[in-house]
Design an enzyme around this catalytic site. Structure first.
Site, PDB file in Angstrom:
ATOM      1  N   CYS A  48       2.095   1.803  12.828  1.00 33.92           N
ATOM      2  CA  CYS A  48       3.271   2.285  11.782  1.00 33.92           C
ATOM      3  C   CYS A  48       4.098   3.566  12.599  1.00 33.92           C
ATOM      4  O   CYS A  48       5.206   3.949  12.430  1.00 33.92           O
ATOM      5  CB  CYS A  48       2.724   3.196  10.755  1.00 33.92           C
ATOM      6  SG  CYS A  48       1.507   2.020   9.704  1.00 33.92           S
ATOM      7  N   SER A  93      -4.119  -2.682  -0.263  1.00 39.76           N
ATOM      8  CA  SER A  93      -3.044  -3.647   0.224  1.00 39.76           C
ATOM      9  C   SER A  93      -3.658  -4.843   0.609  1.00 39.76           C
ATOM     10  O   SER A  93      -4.710  -5.114   1.143  1.00 39.76           O
ATOM     11  CB  SER A  93      -2.337  -3.081   1.482  1.00 39.76           C
ATOM     12  OG  SER A  93      -1.388  -3.833   1.840  1.00 39.76           O
ATOM     13  N   ALA A  94      -2.883  -6.048   0.376  1.00 39.05           N
ATOM     14  CA  ALA A  94      -3.429  -7.422   0.298  1.00 39.05           C
ATOM     15  C   ALA A  94      -3.496  -7.828   1.860  1.00 39.05           C
ATOM     16  O   ALA A  94      -4.435  -8.287   2.211  1.00 39.05           O
ATOM     17  CB  ALA A  94      -2.867  -8.367  -0.291  1.00 39.05           C
ATOM     18  N   HIS A  95      -2.577  -7.288   2.661  1.00 42.98           N
ATOM     19  CA  HIS A  95      -2.652  -7.924   4.090  1.00 42.98           C
ATOM     20  C   HIS A  95      -3.495  -7.187   5.071  1.00 42.98           C
ATOM     21  O   HIS A  95      -3.454  -7.799   6.229  1.00 42.98           O
ATOM     22  CB  HIS A  95      -0.884  -7.945   4.566  1.00 42.98           C
ATOM     23  CG  HIS A  95      -0.555  -6.342   5.293  1.00 42.98           C
ATOM     24  ND1 HIS A  95      -0.536  -5.981   6.356  1.00 42.98           N
ATOM     25  CD2 HIS A  95       0.005  -5.466   4.294  1.00 42.98           C
ATOM     26  CE1 HIS A  95      -0.066  -4.867   6.574  1.00 42.98           C
ATOM     27  NE2 HIS A  95       0.282  -4.508   5.369  1.00 42.98           N
ATOM     28  N   GLN A 127      -7.719   0.924   4.337  1.00 40.28           N
ATOM     29  CA  GLN A 127      -8.680   0.170   5.352  1.00 40.28           C
ATOM     30  C   GLN A 127     -10.195   0.122   4.741  1.00 40.28           C
ATOM     31  O   GLN A 127     -10.929  -0.695   5.478  1.00 40.28           O
ATOM     32  CB  GLN A 127      -8.642   1.265   6.362  1.00 40.28           C
ATOM     33  CG  GLN A 127      -7.360   1.342   7.246  1.00 40.28           C
ATOM     34  CD  GLN A 127      -6.998   0.118   8.002  1.00 40.28           C
ATOM     35  OE1 GLN A 127      -8.182  -0.718   8.540  1.00 40.28           O
ATOM     36  NE2 GLN A 127      -5.771  -0.132   8.171  1.00 40.28           N
ATOM     37  N   GLY A 154       0.725  -1.192   0.118  1.00 40.17           N
ATOM     38  CA  GLY A 154       0.017   0.024  -0.082  1.00 40.17           C
ATOM     39  C   GLY A 154       1.052   1.253  -0.078  1.00 40.17           C
ATOM     40  O   GLY A 154       0.757   2.167  -0.491  1.00 40.17           O
ATOM     41  N   THR A 195      10.350  -8.404 -11.688  1.00 40.46           N
ATOM     42  CA  THR A 195       9.583  -9.493 -11.674  1.00 40.46           C
ATOM     43  C   THR A 195       8.396  -9.690 -10.735  1.00 40.46           C
ATOM     44  O   THR A 195       8.586  -9.610  -9.358  1.00 40.46           O
ATOM     45  CB  THR A 195      10.660 -10.898 -11.740  1.00 40.46           C
ATOM     46  OG1 THR A 195      11.715 -10.814 -12.547  1.00 40.46           O
ATOM     47  CG2 THR A 195      10.056 -12.004 -11.996  1.00 40.46           C
ATOM     48  N   ASN A 221      -7.368   4.569   9.568  1.00 37.16           N
ATOM     49  CA  ASN A 221      -6.972   3.401  10.021  1.00 37.16           C
ATOM     50  C   ASN A 221      -6.583   3.437  11.746  1.00 37.16           C
ATOM     51  O   ASN A 221      -6.684   2.551  12.602  1.00 37.16           O
ATOM     52  CB  ASN A 221      -5.277   3.124   9.697  1.00 37.16           C
ATOM     53  CG  ASN A 221      -4.397   4.156   9.867  1.00 37.16           C
ATOM     54  OD1 ASN A 221      -4.749   5.192   9.138  1.00 37.16           O
ATOM     55  ND2 ASN A 221      -3.036   4.097  10.259  1.00 37.16           N
TER      56      ASN A 221
END
Ligand SMILES: *Cc1c(COP(=O)(O)O)cnc(C)c1O
Length: 391
Positions: free
Chosen positions: A331, A199-201, A179, A74, A237, A151
């Site tokens: 963070c 963001s995936a996580h 979020q 993200g 990649t 967040n």
């Protein structure tokens, strides 16, 4: 003695990868490990995967697949979106005071490089009022960046109104939706969003993969250079296993969005009612929860201040009970400065430092919610007694 089970209630910091996500990732690390740029079958297989996840991601937010770029996370999506200001020919950037550091610190860097930066104040509930943007915007504004949902306190922003103002002044509009993506219904066309970060996580996917949506024909600034992947915008990649996991996480979020939200709201209301009723000297930070109205608040995000209790002491004691909650934002954890978000909504340093954030996720149960409240009650009373703090 049986080992106590971990109670994970810090889902705004990260989420436990869903087992179905982990399963979807495995093939890309065992058999389908080809380089997506290679011209043989396991390469094509990887390439096809990436393009199919692009379709899945686009569908979730009403975008076109060509408008989705996979990024490292993200944070990188935020960096690319904000740096795109450099291609607009304008000098002025507007962000809100309650942004994630990924946006705030990129904005500060642009300011160091000579761009003009304005920071929008939030109201006491952590909402950026459209009037604040009206007052700050000028014809030289190239980009406005306001997060979809905060967040730290869960406040949901009036994105459509904000993007309309941005467009009226000829500016582009970015939203950090890390979020909100997969949690709230988002349609980028209806809401007038030009750039969106995800963001995936944060949605039960793996760490280390995110995406940037950039509307067709808006400028997008590459911030690294290499082999041409992701339309030359984000070379390197591709992390195929992570992208596979992200894809599965998005599918599950789309299927389960409603049920997850309903469950999280129920648990939030229960926790909130109990904490406010059973413990004195507590306030809920961010929008109030009245009549189960979650239109201005994420379903599982709660931030409380406890008079006479340091948030960090409470969180550390909860950790000893195997309960994970956070103080402020993960963070900015590690420094003792009060959260910039809590300061922005008017809390004193003492109030900000006496807060904890509880973020419910799809895996939390009513039993866990009650256990959490029982422990908070016990520990807060104990800490107050130790400090001779009376209410
Ligand atoms: C977690 C988070 C980010 C950062 O995403 P990463 O994938 O961890 O880099 C950015 N913005 C918000 C609002 C977040 O919650």
């Amino acid at each position: 003695m049986v080992e106590k089970k971990l109670i994970y209630m810090d889902n705004a910091a990260t989420t436990a990868p869903d087992s179905r996500v982990v399963e979807a990732m495995l093939a890309y690390m065992t058999s389908a490990y080809g380089n997506p740029s290679s011209r043989y079958s396991i390469g094509y297989e990887a390439k096809n995967l990436i393009n199919s996840v692009r379709v899945t991601a686009a569908k979730l937010i009403g975008a076109q697949p060509e408008e989705i770029y996979f990024t490292a996370n993200g944070t990188e999506a935020d960096n690319i979106a904000l740096q795109s200001l450099k291609l607009t020919g304008k000098r002025h950037l507007i962000v809100s005071a309650i942004e994630h550091p990924a946006v705030l610190n990129t904005a500060r860097q642009l300011e160091k490089e000579g761009f003009l930066l304005s920071c929008l104040k939030a109201d006491k509930n952590g909402i950026i009022q459209p009037e604040a943007l009206e007052a700050a915007i000028t014809p030289d504004t190239g980009l406005v960046s306001v997060m979809f949902a905060n967040n730290e306190i869960g406040s949901i922003q009036p994105i459509k109104k904000l993007s309309e103002i941005a467009h009226r002044f000829g500016s582009l509009f970015h939203t950090d939706a890390v979020q909100a993506f997969g949690q709230l219904r988002i349609n980028v066309s209806d809401l007038g969003i030009d750039y969106l970060s995800a963001s995936a996580h944060k949605i039960y996917g793996p760490k280390g993969v995110g995406l940037l949506y950039a509307r067709r024909n808006v400028p997008v600034k590459a911030i690294s250079y290499g082999g041409g992947q992701e339309y030359d915008l984000r070379p390197g990649t591709e992390n195929t296993a992570a992208i596979a996991g992200f894809g599965r996480a998005i599918e599950l979020a789309a299927e389960e969005m409603q049920i997850r939200a309903v469950n999280e709201q129920k648990l939030s209301v229960h926790i909130c009612n109990r904490i406010l009723r059973e413990i004195s000297g507590v306030r809920l930070n961010g929008p109030e929860i009245i009549d189960n109205d979650f239109s201005k608040r994420l379903p599982g995000n709660m931030n409380f201040s406890f008079e006479g209790v340091r948030g960090i002491s409470l969180a550390l004691r909860l950790d000893m009970e195997k309960i994970c909650v956070s103080t402020g934002s993960a963070c900015s954890a590690g420094n003792d400065r009060p959260s910039h978000v809590l300061s922005a909504i008017g809390l004193s340093d003492a109030e900000a430092n006496s807060s904890i954030r509880i973020t419910i996720g799809k895996n939390n149960s009513p039993e866990e919610a009650d256990y959490l409240v029982d422990k908070i009650k016990e520990i807060a009373e104990e800490i107050r007694q130790l400090n001779n703090y009376r209410i």
